[in-house]
Structures are given as structure tokens and as C-alpha cells.
Enzyme design. Structure first.
Site, PDB file in Angstrom:
ATOM      1  N   CYS A 126      10.267 -11.975  -0.192  1.00 20.90           N
ATOM      2  CA  CYS A 126       9.550 -10.731   0.128  1.00 20.90           C
ATOM      3  C   CYS A 126       8.307 -10.536  -0.732  1.00 20.90           C
ATOM      4  CB  CYS A 126      10.474  -9.530  -0.066  1.00 20.90           C
ATOM      5  SG  CYS A 126      11.745  -9.437   1.203  1.00 20.90           S
ATOM      6  N   HIS A 127       8.397 -10.912  -2.018  1.00 19.48           N
ATOM      7  CA  HIS A 127       7.297 -10.574  -2.933  1.00 19.48           C
ATOM      8  C   HIS A 127       6.313 -11.729  -3.131  1.00 19.48           C
ATOM      9  CE1 HIS A 127       9.259  -6.806  -4.043  1.00 19.48           C
ATOM     10  NE2 HIS A 127      10.380  -7.484  -4.059  1.00 19.48           N
ATOM     11  N   CYS A 172      14.079 -13.275  -4.524  1.00 17.94           N
ATOM     12  CA  CYS A 172      13.019 -12.258  -4.469  1.00 17.94           C
ATOM     13  C   CYS A 172      11.722 -12.771  -3.844  1.00 17.94           C
ATOM     14  CB  CYS A 172      12.703 -11.747  -5.872  1.00 17.94           C
ATOM     15  SG  CYS A 172      14.167 -11.503  -6.896  1.00 17.94           S
ATOM     16  N   HIS A 198       9.943  -4.765  11.895  1.00 17.65           N
ATOM     17  CA  HIS A 198      10.682  -6.020  11.702  1.00 17.65           C
ATOM     18  C   HIS A 198      11.475  -6.295  12.974  1.00 17.65           C
ATOM     19  CE1 HIS A 198      13.358  -9.078  10.179  1.00 17.65           C
ATOM     20  NE2 HIS A 198      12.637  -9.166   9.081  1.00 17.65           N
ATOM     21  N   HIS A 254       4.753 -11.595  10.059  1.00 20.43           N
ATOM     22  CA  HIS A 254       6.114 -11.963   9.643  1.00 20.43           C
ATOM     23  C   HIS A 254       6.912 -12.580  10.801  1.00 20.43           C
ATOM     24  CE1 HIS A 254       9.441 -11.828   6.840  1.00 20.43           C
ATOM     25  NE2 HIS A 254      10.207 -11.390   7.821  1.00 20.43           N
ATOM     26  N   MET A 270      14.348  -2.660  -0.215  1.00 23.67           N
ATOM     27  CA  MET A 270      14.657  -3.451  -1.409  1.00 23.67           C
ATOM     28  C   MET A 270      16.174  -3.437  -1.623  1.00 23.67           C
ATOM     29  SD  MET A 270      13.673  -4.836  -4.413  1.00 23.67           S
ATOM     30  CE  MET A 270      14.569  -5.109  -5.952  1.00 23.67           C
TER      31      MET A 270
HETATM   32 FE1  DHE Z   1      14.629 -13.821   7.820  1.00 26.48          FE
HETATM   33  C1  DHE Z   1      13.733 -14.747  11.018  1.00 26.48           C
HETATM   34  C2  DHE Z   1      11.506 -14.523   6.775  1.00 26.48           C
HETATM   35  C3  DHE Z   1      15.306 -12.265   4.877  1.00 26.48           C
HETATM   36  C4  DHE Z   1      17.860 -13.615   8.694  1.00 26.48           C
HETATM   37  N1  DHE Z   1      12.933 -14.478   8.742  1.00 26.48           N
HETATM   38  C5  DHE Z   1      12.775 -14.806  10.072  1.00 26.48           C
HETATM   39  C6  DHE Z   1      11.436 -15.237  10.288  1.00 26.48           C
HETATM   40  C7  DHE Z   1      10.809 -15.184   9.085  1.00 26.48           C
HETATM   41  C8  DHE Z   1      11.747 -14.707   8.116  1.00 26.48           C
HETATM   42  C9  DHE Z   1       9.370 -15.557   8.787  1.00 26.48           C
HETATM   43  C10 DHE Z   1      10.839 -15.674  11.618  1.00 26.48           C
HETATM   44  C11 DHE Z   1      11.138 -17.110  11.873  1.00 26.48           C
HETATM   45  C12 DHE Z   1      10.622 -17.568  13.218  1.00 26.48           C
HETATM   46  O1  DHE Z   1      10.788 -16.852  14.201  1.00 26.48           O
HETATM   47  O2  DHE Z   1      10.042 -18.649  13.268  1.00 26.48           O
HETATM   48  N2  DHE Z   1      13.580 -13.424   6.132  1.00 26.48           N
HETATM   49  C13 DHE Z   1      12.327 -13.810   5.910  1.00 26.48           C
HETATM   50  C14 DHE Z   1      11.903 -13.386   4.614  1.00 26.48           C
HETATM   51  O3  DHE Z   1      10.818 -13.670   4.042  1.00 26.48           O
HETATM   52  C15 DHE Z   1      12.924 -12.449   4.115  1.00 26.48           C
HETATM   53  C16 DHE Z   1      12.391 -11.039   4.351  1.00 26.48           C
HETATM   54  C17 DHE Z   1      13.224 -12.504   2.641  1.00 26.48           C
HETATM   55  C18 DHE Z   1      13.764 -13.801   2.142  1.00 26.48           C
HETATM   56  O4  DHE Z   1      13.960 -13.910   0.934  1.00 26.48           O
HETATM   57  O5  DHE Z   1      14.003 -14.724   2.900  1.00 26.48           O
HETATM   58  C19 DHE Z   1      14.045 -12.739   5.075  1.00 26.48           C
HETATM   59  N3  DHE Z   1      16.307 -13.075   6.926  1.00 26.48           N
HETATM   60  C20 DHE Z   1      16.377 -12.496   5.733  1.00 26.48           C
HETATM   61  C21 DHE Z   1      17.709 -12.120   5.389  1.00 26.48           C
HETATM   62  O6  DHE Z   1      18.092 -11.585   4.304  1.00 26.48           O
HETATM   63  C22 DHE Z   1      18.562 -12.446   6.547  1.00 26.48           C
HETATM   64  C23 DHE Z   1      19.124 -11.169   7.135  1.00 26.48           C
HETATM   65  C24 DHE Z   1      19.746 -13.340   6.199  1.00 26.48           C
HETATM   66  C25 DHE Z   1      19.334 -14.596   5.517  1.00 26.48           C
HETATM   67  O7  DHE Z   1      19.128 -15.569   6.218  1.00 26.48           O
HETATM   68  O8  DHE Z   1      19.207 -14.597   4.309  1.00 26.48           O
HETATM   69  C26 DHE Z   1      17.543 -13.102   7.465  1.00 26.48           C
HETATM   70  N4  DHE Z   1      15.616 -14.117   9.534  1.00 26.48           N
HETATM   71  C27 DHE Z   1      16.965 -14.010   9.673  1.00 26.48           C
HETATM   72  C28 DHE Z   1      17.312 -14.318  11.038  1.00 26.48           C
HETATM   73  C29 DHE Z   1      16.126 -14.620  11.719  1.00 26.48           C
HETATM   74  C30 DHE Z   1      15.082 -14.492  10.752  1.00 26.48           C
HETATM   75  C31 DHE Z   1      18.719 -14.277  11.602  1.00 26.48           C
HETATM   76  C32 DHE Z   1      15.949 -15.024  13.180  1.00 26.48           C
HETATM   77  C33 DHE Z   1      16.014 -13.837  14.062  1.00 26.48           C
HETATM   78  C34 DHE Z   1      15.895 -14.219  15.501  1.00 26.48           C
HETATM   79  O9  DHE Z   1      16.646 -13.649  16.301  1.00 26.48           O
HETATM   80  O10 DHE Z   1      15.059 -15.066  15.831  1.00 26.48           O
END
Ligand code: DHE
Length: 789
Positions: free
Chosen positions: A298-299, A295, A621, A579, A336
Site C-alpha cells: 500500500c505504501h 506494508c 476498490h 490499482h 489501514m
Molecule cells: Fe490485492 C487484485 C494489489 C491487498 C486480494 N490486488 C489486486 C490487483 C492489484 C492488487 C494491483 C489487480 C490485479 C489484476 O487485476 O491484474 N492488493 C494489492 C495491493 O497492493 C494491496 C492493497 C496491498 C498488498 O500489500 O498487497 C492488496 N489483495 C490484498 C489483500 O490483502 C487481499 C485481500 C488478500 C491477499 O492476497 O493478501 C488481496 N487482490 C486480491 C484479490 C484480487 C486482487 C483476490 C483479485 C480480485 C479479482 O476478482 O480479480
């Protein structure tokens, strides 16, 4: 956990008996739970459960001569008690977070107003003081002394109704997850007559009662934030007494004319119902760890909110356990996840989490440079690594694929679809970025563990690793090669959520050597923020700089790495909740989503300044976004949205199309919200979008394509599998194929996940790479090095 609860009850009971010594040995007929909190800068008691839920310094009630129990739960780290000086009664002191004490005593046999307060230090002076009212012949048991609106107010609070609905007259009832009830009296009468009504009521009051008792009988099509969700509203028949149900139905049926002031004063009678906030150590530890893992992203670890709303006790206590549990179990269409429906939490665990959320958040520990260095390992020294690629494969067309729940990445040959190697990396691996030459893949796990994979090895493998924090999301490398020096493959940087800092490391060995805290002041109100997390990081192609996005304070930091021990940092004020984002097609402008602010900030990387702030629909996003040429508006960069159904395109060509530049020139409607990623390639005629976090399972595994030639509408959408969720698209090097992950469940054989490969010209399925453990992000070496998207 059931057994533990029984033990807890026994323990609590024993605690109560112990606290009774010197007071009353009678059985208590009324119980109040108080916790500690802050309101308007003052330390206060907050009521928990029943009639006093969420009330500040609530007035407690008892009949003359009645025996009552008062429980105090510590929500912070300070020392507290509850003292009734006139009766010379006080609880023991609580000193630890989550600790509870109670006292049972008999009130005087005559009417009285008795003060209670915190006798520790000056806590009473700064706000922790309330009244125990001993009055009249008040009947105990169900709230039979309450009538009409008073009883309705109590019931609304018990049901947590304000968390999801607008209810005129009820303070704080401004929720938008369920239908607005302002005109429900009129609407209900119309609805029972409408053709699409599926329930069995024939009149307005019956309809309202049915909606409260069996909400699934008819699900209203439109709620303020999208289609209403079946299952989100808990059935309240067992929660309300008959009288409460009657009072609520009467009140709602009388709207809009019959609005009354439902200020939540405690009733003059009625038993306080203790929902209890006394988690056992085991449950508290489970909730704390689970919150951190699932959690906090996001939070926020300290629950101050970012991609998801703030969840501090001032917000959660008034919502109550019932409403919080319903949201956690069922998810919302604003992104959520439905943790209960997906099988991650049982109902019992959901309730434990709801109770945890009503307590003050515990802060996790810091991580020192010494601890980072202890975790640092070099498996293959740079001097013995290959000096040229040891493979005949096109390593620049490798895909490094996150296997999220396996804590691994798979290196997959983009030409043959063979898994060349699977490498152990960090927990819940998040993303991969490539070094400037592309030979190294840097993989960051949510646990802050950074792994470095050498793609020139015949079988690519890990050559170094280090832990830089407890919670991380981003990693990047130094890419600048020009007159200010050659920094290719020289440094790496990790951006952390907790502790809130970034770490600079040697790009060849991962030796960490510089930590910079991001704890700072919000850009707009200049307030100190204890947890400004590092979101996306991007390497500039124009300067030896990293663009570091500091989420909560809303600043984009340009970190110059020419002298990384003494880095210069330019702090650009942008917008809160930065983000993710990417560069435009010229790579001069960086566009980053300020997602809870519903804006995209544009940074000019050549001039080092904020170029524009663009308003967008809810919660943009983009991943890294998608660059393409709109037939009407010229070059644009597009994002999809977690909280809305659109793809938004922002014009990015101030020279060729100055009138449109940095405006949201087009929105293209998708079939649902909950999109996380969008992707295109300069050689493609399509833009692809997922809807992975949509609460409808079919939409969550659907992808859509939009034709660049006709972007006014979606060209085609389809489900890519019959299980899991469709997440994240990536092109091969040539831009002829699109790879999409089916994000399955790690422990369900046959449904753990796979990658589906589409021919980008025909949109036909070409191949599947089966039996991968929860694949999510995929990073093609060439496209990642060159920012092709
Ligand atoms: Fe991500 C990128 C944060 C949930 C898969 N994710 C990013 C980036 C951030 C971020 C800050 C940018 C990084 C960069 O470019 O330097 N992500 C977060 C969260 O805070 C969030 C919302 C909640 C969490 O608890 O982490 C979150 N993210 C997810 C997922 O649930 C995803 C789908 C699967 C997982 O990994 O758990 C997921 N995030 C991704 C992916 C990218 C990403 C595949 C890169 C995308 C790209 O094409 O560059």
C-alpha cells in the site's frame, strides 16, 4: 527483543564512552538526537524526539558548563558528522544507513551561540548547519521554564497529536483520524450535558482532561473520515507531566477564541527527551523485511505512498513514534489494518516499526534476466502434456482458490466442492488468471513467483514456475484471436511492484524473455518516479494488447504483443495511483480505479484512448467491478470503496444512454467502509459486496447484497462466520452460486478459514468447504476466461 534492547543500550553506552575520549568524562545531563534528511531540496539535520522532534536544523540548548550528548543517526547512504568547530569537537562519521554515532562534551561555562555543522564535503553549504545556544541559568529536568502555550506546544508534539487532529494554531496539525478540535472548548461543555455521554466529567476542562488521560471513557461518534475508533487515541496521562497536561487542557478549553501561534520553537530550557532512532541491526532487518511483506503493497517500497499515504521521514518524523505506533497498532477506518489488535505485531514490534518509518527507506535489490532464468523450471514439458482434458469433471467450473498464508492454491470442483488438488505456488499468493482456452491457471505470488497449473491433467498440477521479481501483484495472458493472429495461450505477462517492471514470458513454458522497466515520469507534473509499480493487467479482446496500469505515474500502457521482443507501447495519460479494474459488459471499455485520487479512469480499448475520468467517493476498490442493468440508468459498472461507505455505479452505455455515460449515476450506502470486492453475474438478481478491511470485526465478516431491481438501498447484510473476515465473492459458471472466503488465521486450529457457498436465488447457505488455510481470492475458470463479473 528485550534482551537485544539491553545489549543495544550497553553498546550505545560503550559507544558514548568511546566518543568521550578527549572530551568530557562527566555524565551527560541532556541528550539530543539528530538525523539526516531533506527539506526544500536541501540536505538538513532533523531533530528526533522530545522538544526538537521534526525540527529542521534544530537549535540545541545547554546551560553554561553543562555536559551534553549529541547523537547522529544516518537516514540515508551518504557520509555525515556533527562538528562543533568553536569547541574543536566532532562526532565520528556515519556512512551506512541506520548507523549512529554520538559525542558527549561539556559546553563553555558562559553564554554563547555556537555553530554546529556537517564537516563532510559541502554539506554545511547546502544546508546542514544549526546553532547550539548556551544560555542563562536554565534549570535542567522537566520543562519548568516553559509556561502556558509554549508548554502546550511541546506537549502536543510529544503526544503526536497533530498526526490525528486539527488543532488551530499548531503548525501541521491537520490530521483527520480523530475529531477536529477547532471548537473543542464549546463542544466539550455541550458534550458533558448530552444524553449519550458515557464519561464522568461534569465541566469542559474535566472532559478535555478525561479525553487525554482515558480516551475510552467516551468515544466521539463521528470523526472526519467515519465513526471514531475506540483505542486509536493513546492515553496520554503517563506521557504528559502534570504541567504539560494542565497547559494542553487550558489551551484546548480556550478554543476557538484563544487560538495562539504554537510554532514549535525549541524551549530555552527543558531536557530533550530522546525517543531514540537507534535500531539494532536485528530490529532494523526485521522492520525492513516486515515492511516489505506487509506494508509496501500500500505504501510503496520506497514509501512514496499509493493506496496508503507516503511514509517518508519528512512526514513520519513530525508525527513521532507515539502517534505512528498508535495508528499501526489500532488501524484506521480508512483501510489501514490493525496490525497490533490482530496479533501480527506486539507493542514492542509496533514501536520498532514506527522508529524504522522515521528513517530513510532502504532500497531493495534489482533482479536480472539471468537471475530470473536461474529460477525457471519446467516440470512437465509441453510435448508430454495431455492433448485433451483427462478428467470427467467440468474443469471449466473449477475454482482456483488462493490459500494465502500456505503459499498454495486449491483447485476445487465447482460441482462437487471436492478439493481436487492443492498446489504449492508462491509466497502469499495473490491472484490467478486463466489462459485464453482456460486450460492453464497462472498463479502469481507476492514474491514474484509465477506458477502454471495444467487443469487438463487428471489431477491438475504445476507444470512450470519462475521468479520474475521480488514483489508482484498481477499476471495476465495473451487472449487475442482474430485477423491479426491467434495468440491464445501463447504469452504470459507478470506485473511487478519491485523491481518496477513487467516481464513477458512464453505462455507454454514460462521462459521469461523480455523485461520492460516502468521507471518513468508522472503523467501530470512530468517528475521522475523511481518506483512506478505495475498494478492490474488485462488482456484486450479487441487487439493483441495488454492494458498495463502503471500506478504512481498514472499512465495506462497499451502493450502490443504481436512482436513481443520489440513491443510497441502506447502510453495513455490517465490518473495517479491506478490499482484494479475490469471491463464493462461489452468488453470495449476498461474501468480502473485511481484509488488515492478518488477517480475511475475509463479506457476505450477499441480506439486506444482515455474516454473519461469519473470522480467517486474515497478510495474506490472494485476488484474487477460488477456489470448490471440499473432500472433507471441502464448498463452500469459498479465499485465499492476502501475509504467510504458507498457502492458507486458508473453508467457505461454511451450509445443507448448518452446523457448518463461515464457519470457516477448512483451511490448505494453500505453499513461500513473497508470494502475490497464486489461481484455479480448476468444471471443473478443481486450484487454482492464485502467490507473486509473495516476495523469493526463484525463488519469485516459481513457481506451485503443489493437488489438490481431496487438499488437505492442494501437489501440484506449478514455475518458469514463468527471468526475471520469475509473476503472476495466469485460465482460458479452457471451463475447460480456465490462462493465467499472466510479469511482466518493460519495458526489458529479450527479458525484457519473456509469457503461459504450461497444459493444465489434464495441467499440461503448451501455448503461450507472447511479447514482451508487463509482462503482469499477465488477464480472460476469460465468466468475468469470470459471476464464475467
Ligand atoms: Fe490485492 C487484485 C494489489 C491487498 C486480494 N490486488 C489486486 C490487483 C492489484 C492488487 C494491483 C489487480 C490485479 C489484476 O487485476 O491484474 N492488493 C494489492 C495491493 O497492493 C494491496 C492493497 C496491498 C498488498 O500489500 O498487497 C492488496 N489483495 C490484498 C489483500 O490483502 C487481499 C485481500 C488478500 C491477499 O492476497 O493478501 C488481496 N487482490 C486480491 C484479490 C484480487 C486482487 C483476490 C483479485 C480480485 C479479482 O476478482 O480479480
Amino acid at each position: 527483543m528485550k534482551a537485544l534492547k539491553v545489549l543495544l543500550v550497553i553498546f550505545l553506552f560503550a559507544g558514548i564512552l568511546a566518543a568521550c575520549a578527549g572530551t568530557s568524562s562527566e555524565v551527560s545531563t541532556r541528550k539530543y538526537v539528530l538525523t539526516t534528511g531533506f527539506e526544500g531540496g536541501n540536505l538538513v539535520y532533523l531533530g528526533v524526539g522530545g522538544d526538537i522532534n521534526g525540527l529542521v536544523n534544530p537549535t540545541l540548548h545547554a546551560n553554561p558548563g553543562e555536559t551534553i550528548t549529541v547523537v547522529l543517526v544516518n537516514s540515508g547512504e551518504g557520509e555525515h558528522d556533527v562538528s562543533f568547530p568553536e569547541m574543536k569537537i566532532k562526532t565520528k562519521r556515519v556512512t551506512e544507513n541506520g548507523e549512529s554515532v554520538s559525542v558527549t562534551f561539556t559546553v563553555p561555562n558562559e553564554e554563547a551561540e555556537l555553530e554546529y555543522y556537517d564537516s563532510v564535503a559541502n554539506h554545511a553549504e547546502i544546508g546542514m548547519v544549526g546553532i547550539l545556544e548556551v544560555s542563562g541559568a536554565v534549570a535542567s529536568g522537566e520543562s519548568i521554564s516553559l509556561y502556558g502555550n509554549e508548554l502546550a506546544a511541546q506537549a502536543f508534539q510529544k503526544g503526536g497529536c497533530a498526526a490525528c487532529h486539527v488543532i488551530p494554531g499548531l503548525p501541521g496539525a491537520v490530521g483527520n483520524l480523530g475529531p477536529d478540535l477547532t471548537n473543542i472548548g464549546d463542544v466539550a461543555a455541550e458534550r458533558v450535558q448530552s444524553a449519550d455521554y458515557t464519561g464522568s466529567a461534569t465541566a469542559a476542562k474535566e472532559y478535555i482532561q478525561e479525553s487525554l488521560a482515558t480516551p475510552s471513557a467516551f468515544v466521539v461518534p463521528e470523526c472526519p473520515t467515519g465513526p471514531c475508533q475506540d483505542g486509536l487515541m493513546p492515553p496520554l496521562a503517563a506521557v504528559f507531566s502534570d504541567k504539560e497536561m494542565e497547559a494542553v487542557v487550558d489551551y484546548l478549553a480556550g478554543l476557538p477564541e484563544g487560538v495562539a501561534n504554537l510554532s514549535l520553537q525549541p524551549p530555552s530550557g527543558g531536557e530533550a527527551q530522546n525517543t531514540g532512532s537507534t535500531l539494532s541491526d536485528v530490529d532494523f532487518a526485521w522492520a525492513k523485511q516486515t515492511f516489505f511483506e506487509r506494508c509496501a503493497g500500500c505504501h510503496g517500497t520506497l514509501r512514496k505512498g499509493a493506496t496508503g499515504p507516503a511514509l517518508t521521514p519528512d512526514i513520519t518524523v513530525p508525527k513521532g513514534t507515539l502517534a505512528l505506533s498508535s495508528i499501526i497498532f489500532n488501524g484506521t477506518n480508512k483501510g489501514m489494518p490493525d496490525w497490533g489488535k490482530q496479533g501480527f505485531f506486539t507493542q514492542e514490534q509496533t514501536d520498532i516499526m514506527s522508529e524504522f518509518l522515521q528513517q530513510e527507506p532502504p532500497a531493495p535489490p534489482e533482479l536480472s534476466m539471468e537471475q530470473m532464468k536461474e529460477s525457471w523450471k519446467v516440470f512437465v514439458e509441453p510435448s508430454v502434456r495431455p492433448t485433451s482434458p483427462q478428467t470427467s469433471r467440468d474443469w471449466e467450473n473449477y475454482f482456483v482458490v488462493t490459500l494465502r498464508d500456505a503459499g498454495q492454491v486449491a483447485v476445487i470442483d465447482g460441482d462437487t466442492y471436492e478439493v481436487v488438488n492443492t498446489v504449492n505456488t508462491g509466497y502469499a499468493v495473490h491472484i490467478t488468471r486463466m489462459s485464453a482456452t482456460g486450460r492453464y491457471a497462472y498463479v502469481i505470488g507476492r514474491d514474484g513467483r509465477l506458477a502454471m497449473v495444467d487443469l487438463w491433467m487428471e489431477v491438475p498440477d504445476k507444470v512450470a514456475e519462475v521468479q520474475t521479481c521480488y514483489d508482484a501483484r498481477s499476471v495476465e495472458v495473451s487472449k487475442y484471436h482474430g485477423e491479426k493472429g491467434d495468440f491464445s495461450d501463447k504469452y504470459a505477462i507478470v506485473g511487478c511492484y519491485w523491481p518496477p517492471h513487467f516481464v513477458i514470458l512464453d505462455g507454454q513454458t514460462l521462459e521469461p524473455f523480455k523485461v520492460v522497466s516502468t521507471r518513468s515520469y508522472t503523467y501530470d507534473t512530468e517528475e521522475y518516479h523511481p518506483e512506478p509499480r505495475v498494478a492490474a493487467i488485462l488482456a484486450s479482446h479487441f487487439e493483441p494488447e495488454w492494458i498495463v496500469n502503471v500506478k504512481e505515474t498514472g499512465q495506462v500502457w497499451l502493450v502490443n504483443y504481436t512482436d513481443p521482443i520489440n513491443p510497441t507501447i502506447k502510453m495513455i495519460e490517465a490518473e495517479r495511483f491506478l490499482h484494479d479494474g475490469g471491463v464493462d459488459s461489452t468488453k470495449r471499455y476498461f474501468l480502473v480505479a485511481a484509488n488515492q485520487a478518488n477517480k475511475v479512469a475509463v479506457i476505450d480499448l477499441k480506439e486506444g484512448e482515455l474516454e473519461a475520468l469519473v470522480e467517486t467517493p474515497a478510495v474506490p476498490h472494485p476488484g474487477r467491478g460488477a456489470n448490471w442493468i440499473d432500472p433507471e440508468f441502464g448498463p452500469v459498472w459498479s465499485t465499492t470503496h476502501l475509504g467510504d461507505v458507498f457502492m458507486t455505479s458508473i453508467a457505461t452505455d454511451p450509445e443507448g444512454h448518452p446523457d448518463n455515460a461515464w457519470k457516477a449515476v448512483r451511490t448505494t450506502e453500505l453499513p461500513g467502509s473497508g470494502s475490497l470486492f464486489i461481484k455479480t453475474h448476468p444471471n443473478s438478481e443481486w450484487i454482492w459486496a464485502d467490507m473486509v478491511l473495516n476495523s469493526d470485526p463484525a463488519l469485516s465478516r459481513t457481506v451485503c447484497v443489493i437488489a438490481k431491481a431496487d438499488p437505492s438501498k442494501v437489501h440484506k447484510c449478514w455475518e458469514i462466520s463468527d471468526y475471520g473476515r469475509a473476503v472476495h465473492m466469485e460465482y460458479n459458471r452457471q451463475g447460480t452460486e456465490v462462493w465467499i472466503s472466510v479469511w482466518g488465521t493460519a495458526d489458529v486450529p479450527g479458525e484457519t478459514g473456509e469457503i461459504v457457498i450461497y444459493d444465489d436465488k434464495t441467499l440461503e447457505e448451501k455448503a461450507r468447504i472447511p479447514d482451508l488455510i487463509t482462503p482469499t481470492g477465488k477464480f472460476n475458470v469460465f468466468n475468469t476466461v470470459n471476464d464475467v463479473y
